[in-house]
Design an enzyme around this catalytic site. Structure first.
Site, PDB file in Angstrom:
ATOM      1  N   ASP A  41      63.705 -56.248 -25.636  1.00  0.00           N
ATOM      2  CA  ASP A  41      63.815 -56.486 -27.090  1.00  0.00           C
ATOM      3  C   ASP A  41      63.451 -57.934 -27.329  1.00  0.00           C
ATOM      4  O   ASP A  41      63.318 -58.721 -26.393  1.00  0.00           O
ATOM      5  CB  ASP A  41      65.251 -56.208 -27.570  1.00  0.00           C
ATOM      6  CG  ASP A  41      65.330 -55.815 -29.047  1.00  0.00           C
ATOM      7  OD1 ASP A  41      64.840 -56.586 -29.891  1.00  0.00           O
ATOM      8  OD2 ASP A  41      65.879 -54.744 -29.347  1.00  0.00           O
ATOM      9  N   TYR A 163      53.334 -47.566 -41.138  1.00  0.00           N
ATOM     10  CA  TYR A 163      54.400 -46.990 -40.302  1.00  0.00           C
ATOM     11  C   TYR A 163      54.075 -45.541 -39.946  1.00  0.00           C
ATOM     12  O   TYR A 163      54.096 -45.147 -38.780  1.00  0.00           O
ATOM     13  CB  TYR A 163      55.724 -47.074 -41.063  1.00  0.00           C
ATOM     14  CG  TYR A 163      56.907 -46.493 -40.320  1.00  0.00           C
ATOM     15  CD1 TYR A 163      57.595 -47.248 -39.373  1.00  0.00           C
ATOM     16  CD2 TYR A 163      57.356 -45.192 -40.571  1.00  0.00           C
ATOM     17  CE1 TYR A 163      58.692 -46.722 -38.686  1.00  0.00           C
ATOM     18  CE2 TYR A 163      58.436 -44.659 -39.892  1.00  0.00           C
ATOM     19  CZ  TYR A 163      59.106 -45.429 -38.960  1.00  0.00           C
ATOM     20  OH  TYR A 163      60.189 -44.899 -38.286  1.00  0.00           O
ATOM     21  N   THR A 198      70.997 -47.079 -38.768  1.00  0.00           N
ATOM     22  CA  THR A 198      70.746 -48.174 -37.810  1.00  0.00           C
ATOM     23  C   THR A 198      70.489 -49.442 -38.632  1.00  0.00           C
ATOM     24  O   THR A 198      70.779 -49.481 -39.829  1.00  0.00           O
ATOM     25  CB  THR A 198      69.494 -47.876 -36.942  1.00  0.00           C
ATOM     26  OG1 THR A 198      68.336 -47.885 -37.797  1.00  0.00           O
ATOM     27  CG2 THR A 198      69.575 -46.544 -36.229  1.00  0.00           C
TER      28      THR A 198
HETATM   29  P1  NAD Z   1      66.761 -50.901 -35.438  1.00  0.00           P
HETATM   30  O1  NAD Z   1      66.101 -51.906 -36.318  1.00  0.00           O
HETATM   31  O2  NAD Z   1      68.237 -50.739 -35.515  1.00  0.00           O
HETATM   32  O3  NAD Z   1      66.366 -51.170 -33.919  1.00  0.00           O
HETATM   33  C1  NAD Z   1      65.034 -51.475 -33.552  1.00  0.00           C
HETATM   34  C2  NAD Z   1      65.031 -52.495 -32.428  1.00  0.00           C
HETATM   35  O4  NAD Z   1      63.672 -52.784 -32.102  1.00  0.00           O
HETATM   36  C3  NAD Z   1      65.696 -53.824 -32.823  1.00  0.00           C
HETATM   37  O5  NAD Z   1      66.620 -54.225 -31.840  1.00  0.00           O
HETATM   38  C4  NAD Z   1      64.535 -54.792 -32.911  1.00  0.00           C
HETATM   39  O6  NAD Z   1      64.866 -56.133 -32.529  1.00  0.00           O
HETATM   40  C5  NAD Z   1      63.555 -54.175 -31.911  1.00  0.00           C
HETATM   41  N1  NAD Z   1      62.198 -54.655 -32.145  1.00  0.00           N
HETATM   42  C6  NAD Z   1      61.567 -54.818 -33.328  1.00  0.00           C
HETATM   43  N2  NAD Z   1      60.364 -55.353 -33.143  1.00  0.00           N
HETATM   44  C7  NAD Z   1      60.228 -55.531 -31.801  1.00  0.00           C
HETATM   45  C8  NAD Z   1      59.214 -56.061 -30.985  1.00  0.00           C
HETATM   46  N3  NAD Z   1      58.087 -56.557 -31.495  1.00  0.00           N
HETATM   47  N4  NAD Z   1      59.406 -56.105 -29.648  1.00  0.00           N
HETATM   48  C9  NAD Z   1      60.557 -55.648 -29.113  1.00  0.00           C
HETATM   49  N5  NAD Z   1      61.563 -55.137 -29.829  1.00  0.00           N
HETATM   50  C10 NAD Z   1      61.402 -55.084 -31.167  1.00  0.00           C
HETATM   51  O7  NAD Z   1      66.039 -49.533 -35.767  1.00  0.00           O
HETATM   52  P2  NAD Z   1      66.158 -48.049 -35.158  1.00  0.00           P
HETATM   53  O8  NAD Z   1      66.341 -47.174 -36.317  1.00  0.00           O
HETATM   54  O9  NAD Z   1      67.084 -47.978 -34.017  1.00  0.00           O
HETATM   55  O10 NAD Z   1      64.641 -47.861 -34.654  1.00  0.00           O
HETATM   56  C11 NAD Z   1      64.300 -47.427 -33.372  1.00  0.00           C
HETATM   57  C12 NAD Z   1      63.110 -46.494 -33.471  1.00  0.00           C
HETATM   58  O11 NAD Z   1      63.497 -45.338 -34.203  1.00  0.00           O
HETATM   59  C13 NAD Z   1      61.904 -47.078 -34.218  1.00  0.00           C
HETATM   60  O12 NAD Z   1      60.728 -46.750 -33.506  1.00  0.00           O
HETATM   61  C14 NAD Z   1      61.935 -46.363 -35.549  1.00  0.00           C
HETATM   62  O13 NAD Z   1      60.652 -46.242 -36.100  1.00  0.00           O
HETATM   63  C15 NAD Z   1      62.491 -45.022 -35.128  1.00  0.00           C
HETATM   64  N6  NAD Z   1      63.066 -44.229 -36.222  1.00  0.00           N
HETATM   65  C16 NAD Z   1      64.168 -44.664 -36.897  1.00  0.00           C
HETATM   66  C17 NAD Z   1      64.676 -43.887 -37.928  1.00  0.00           C
HETATM   67  C18 NAD Z   1      65.896 -44.311 -38.729  1.00  0.00           C
HETATM   68  O14 NAD Z   1      66.193 -43.701 -39.775  1.00  0.00           O
HETATM   69  N7  NAD Z   1      66.635 -45.309 -38.313  1.00  0.00           N
HETATM   70  C19 NAD Z   1      64.070 -42.680 -38.265  1.00  0.00           C
HETATM   71  C20 NAD Z   1      62.952 -42.277 -37.546  1.00  0.00           C
HETATM   72  C21 NAD Z   1      62.459 -43.050 -36.528  1.00  0.00           C
END
Ligand code: NAD
Length: 266
Positions: A41, A163, A198
């Site tokens: 991360d 996205y 999240t």
């Molecule tokens: P989140 O923001 O809580 O966690 C994402 C993490 O990724 C964070 O810790 C952030 O620091 C890290 N990150 C961001 N940019 C980065 C980079 N350049 N290099 C390394 N780390 C990086 O969000 P989340 O919801 O846990 O997201 C995780 C995955 O789930 C993502 O791919 C997101 O697209 C996907 N997703 C989330 C949802 C939702 O509703 N939360 C729905 C569908 C898909």
């Protein structure tokens, strides 16, 4: 302790985006069930806290790595460092992602489009690319990629064009990779969460006249047929653990929606 409590014992997982949300929940789940976990991360206090929490479960089972998934050199180096520390890689959870800038296409800057593609899509490619030689050395492996309902079943996330494009690309990537890597007994699956509670809203930047492109649609009350609100990161982590484990040994190239049927309504 049952076998299930130990099902990842002796295995090492790389998890990108492990400092928060779904990545953090998956890291906790895998570590509790015996895995060593390399937390990739942007190194901030959150990721260090996850590292501490995991090492509280089992001393030495976790290490935080300062990785920006859009930086190939950093990913390559971190993968090598993780292999040196833990002795190999068995599981890769390519999960890091941002919502990025949400804007109408004509107002979206190329640099903002590229940032989202670089982190979400290039990041997936690079994480998998640099992990493959180490999975091959193990003679098997499981790769799990976090896509989304956006770009795969849902196209009403107005402004989320960059996205959604990355999320659609991740599905194609996973299916191609599943075929390419099957002969090495490396499985590749892609998960498509719906709304999950999240910190992802922190990576969302609304710009321009979004209201101009929104088509008003009325959804049934609740929005999710199965539950009356967003899912949890722990629910997604349970799916990740299943796909990472031998229980899913015949599953590869699969796209699994985890959204309480939310996307079927849209
Ligand atoms: P989140 O923001 O809580 O966690 C994402 C993490 O990724 C964070 O810790 C952030 O620091 C890290 N990150 C961001 N940019 C980065 C980079 N350049 N290099 C390394 N780390 C990086 O969000 P989340 O919801 O846990 O997201 C995780 C995955 O789930 C993502 O791919 C997101 O697209 C996907 N997703 C989330 C949802 C939702 O509703 N939360 C729905 C569908 C898909």
């Amino acid at each position: 302790m049952s076998n299930r409590d130990n099902r990842f014992s002796g295995r090492t997982a790389i998890i990108t985006g492990a400092g928060s949300g779904i990545g953090k929940a998956a890291a906790l789940k895998l570590a509790r069930e015996g895995a060593n976990v390399a937390l990739f991360d942007l190194k901030d206090t959150r990721t260090k806290e996850v590292e501490e929490e995991l090492n509280g479960i089992r001393e030495g089972c976790a290490r935080a790595f300062d990785v920006d998934t859009s930086n190939p050199d950093r990913i390559e180096r971190a993968v090598l460092e993780a292999v040196e520390i833990f002795g190999g890689i068995d599981i890769v959870f390519a999960n890091a992602g941002i919502n990025g800038v949400l804007a109408p296409i004509e107002e979206l800057k190329l640099e903002d489009w590229e940032k989202t593609l670089n982190i979400n899509l290039n990041g997936t490619f690079l994480t998998v690319k640099y992990a493959i030689p180490h999975l091959k050395k193990r003679g098997q492996g499981s790769i799990i990629i976090t896509s989304s309902v956006n770009g795969t079943r849902v196209f009403t996330g107005f402004g989320m064009i960059a996205y959604s494009t990355t999320k659609a690309g991740q599905v194609a990537f996973a299916k191609m990779a599943a075929l390419e890597l099957a002969k090495f007994k490396i499985r590749v699956n892609v998960i498509c969460p719906g709304a999950i509670s999240t910190n992802i809203d922190q990576s969302t930047d609304k710009q321009g006249n979004l209201e101009d492109i929104v088509i008003p649609i009325e959804y049934p009350e609740g929005g999710q047929p199965l539950e009356d609100g967003p899912g949890t990161a722990d629910e997604v982590a349970d799916l990740v653990a299943f796909l990472a484990s031998d229980e899913s040994r015949h599953i590869t190239g699969s796209q699994i929606f985890i959204d309480g049927a939310e996307s079927l309504l849209r």
